[in-house]
Design an enzyme around this catalytic site. Structure first.
Site, mmCIF file in Angstrom:
data_model
loop_
_atom_site.group_PDB
_atom_site.id
_atom_site.type_symbol
_atom_site.label_atom_id
_atom_site.label_comp_id
_atom_site.label_asym_id
_atom_site.label_seq_id
_atom_site.Cartn_x
_atom_site.Cartn_y
_atom_site.Cartn_z
ATOM 1 C CE LYS A 45 -7.877 6.844 3.948
ATOM 2 N NZ LYS A 45 -6.438 6.536 3.916
ATOM 3 N NE ARG B 251 2.152 1.873 13.205
ATOM 4 C CZ ARG B 251 1.335 2.648 13.910
ATOM 5 N NH1 ARG B 251 1.822 3.530 14.748
ATOM 6 N NH2 ARG B 251 0.031 2.517 13.761
ATOM 7 C CG ASP C 258 -4.842 4.601 1.570
ATOM 8 O OD1 ASP C 258 -5.978 5.076 1.367
ATOM 9 O OD2 ASP C 258 -4.369 4.436 2.709
ATOM 10 C CB THR D 76 -10.973 3.998 12.275
ATOM 11 O OG1 THR D 76 -9.741 4.256 11.638
ATOM 12 C CG2 THR D 76 -11.619 2.781 11.667
ATOM 13 C CG ASP E 243 -12.496 17.687 -6.121
ATOM 14 O OD1 ASP E 243 -13.468 18.427 -6.397
ATOM 15 O OD2 ASP E 243 -11.336 18.114 -6.027
ATOM 16 C CE LYS F 74 -2.374 1.697 3.750
ATOM 17 N NZ LYS F 74 -2.336 3.160 3.865
HETATM 18 O O1 C5P Z 1 1.125 0.461 11.187
HETATM 19 P P1 C5P Z 1 -0.322 0.040 11.094
HETATM 20 O O2 C5P Z 1 -0.489 -1.470 10.940
HETATM 21 O O3 C5P Z 1 -1.170 0.619 12.186
HETATM 22 O O4 C5P Z 1 -0.795 0.673 9.701
HETATM 23 C C1 C5P Z 1 -2.116 0.592 9.260
HETATM 24 C C2 C5P Z 1 -2.255 1.297 7.949
HETATM 25 O O5 C5P Z 1 -3.631 1.342 7.608
HETATM 26 C C3 C5P Z 1 -1.768 2.747 7.942
HETATM 27 O O6 C5P Z 1 -1.291 3.039 6.630
HETATM 28 C C4 C5P Z 1 -3.034 3.529 8.242
HETATM 29 O O7 C5P Z 1 -2.985 4.828 7.728
HETATM 30 C C5 C5P Z 1 -4.075 2.687 7.510
HETATM 31 N N1 C5P Z 1 -5.442 2.852 7.993
HETATM 32 C C6 C5P Z 1 -5.826 2.596 9.309
HETATM 33 N N2 C5P Z 1 -7.132 2.759 9.677
HETATM 34 C C7 C5P Z 1 -8.042 3.159 8.791
HETATM 35 C C8 C5P Z 1 -7.676 3.414 7.468
HETATM 36 C C9 C5P Z 1 -6.362 3.241 7.100
HETATM 37 O O8 C5P Z 1 -5.006 2.211 10.122
HETATM 38 N N3 C5P Z 1 -9.291 3.269 9.145
#
Ligand code: C5P
Length: 232
Positions: A61, A211, A59, A119, A64, A32
């Protein structure tokens, strides 16, 4: 439709991204690319990762007016990404235009999914600031239904919302779910998390993992663990 693990490459430069991807010598994970990396490096980062053989979820998003989204989606489609997204809040009409823009001359197109409510938006703020007079769950389901009406493939949502989305929109309507953590891992800033195995059980089609893989001592081992729990 195969289940897959998507690695969130939340890096701020091409150098860091390639140093990370170079660790994967045997597999080509689905990755992603988010706003940070795309705005830092531009479309060339997409082309280079694609050239290396990875599938890409771009990603960005989009949100517009329909015509602008349609034209922008046509540009993203030419970049040959495999999945991209927009905000369902842009309305059914905007989502229909997006699909038109995304569809290539030969009829193929990347998977298109919608963000329902972020979220990070609490029910209280949604009601008080956005004047949406409904529960957050009803709003998520309604936006998912709108995405389905427009012809989209699915939504991004918390794994804990995936069941309710599937119930409303059908089993083949995709759920792409971040917020995934290993049972013995750090939660970090995520609040509502679930394990890869649990996400599989709930019915997620793709998990987005950042992460727990990118910050692991051994990212390749962490990726393989996700695949074992979620896909195999
Ligand atoms: O590091 P981590 O596993 O928390 O990363 C989750 C990824 O998913 C990040 O790129 C974050 O921006 C994305 N994301 C999220 N929750 C959402 C939409 C996207 O954690 N509702």
């Amino acid at each position: 439709m195969g289940k897959d693990v998507i690695i969130a490459c939340d890096f701020s430069s091409a150098e860091q991204t390639f140093a990370f991807l170079d660790k994967f010598t045997e597999e080509k994970p689905f990755v992603k690319i988010g706003m940070e990396l795309f705005y830092a490096e531009g479309p060339s980062i997409v082309r280079e990762i694609k050239r290396r053989g990875h599938k890409i979820f771009l990603d960005l998003k989009l949100h517009d007016i329909p015509n602008t989204v349609k034209k922008s989606m046509a540009v993203l489609s030419k970049l040959d990404v495999d999945m991209t997204n927009l905000h369902a809040a842009g309305t059914v009409e905007m989502m229909k235009y997006a699909l038109e823009g995304l569809t290539r001359e030969d009829g193929t197109r990347p998977i298109l999914i919608a963000v329902t409510q972020l979220t990070s938006t609490s029910e209280e703020r949604m009601q008080k600031e956005l004047l949406i007079n409904a529960s957050i769950n009803d709003t998520i389901v309604k936006y998912a239904e709108n995405a389905k009406t427009a012809g989209l493939d699915g939504v991004v949502c918390s794994p804990l919302e995936a069941g309710m989305v599937k119930e409303a929109c059908g089993a083949s309507f995709m759920t792409v779910t971040p917020g995934v953590r290993f049972a013995d891992g750090d939660v970090g800033d995520q609040v509502r998390v679930t394990t890869p195995a649990k996400a599989k059980e709930i019915g997620s089609d793709y998990i987005v993992v950042g992460r727990p893989i990118t910050a692991a001592d051994d990212p390749v081992a962490a990726y393989r663990r996700c695949v074992e729990e979620f896909v195999d």
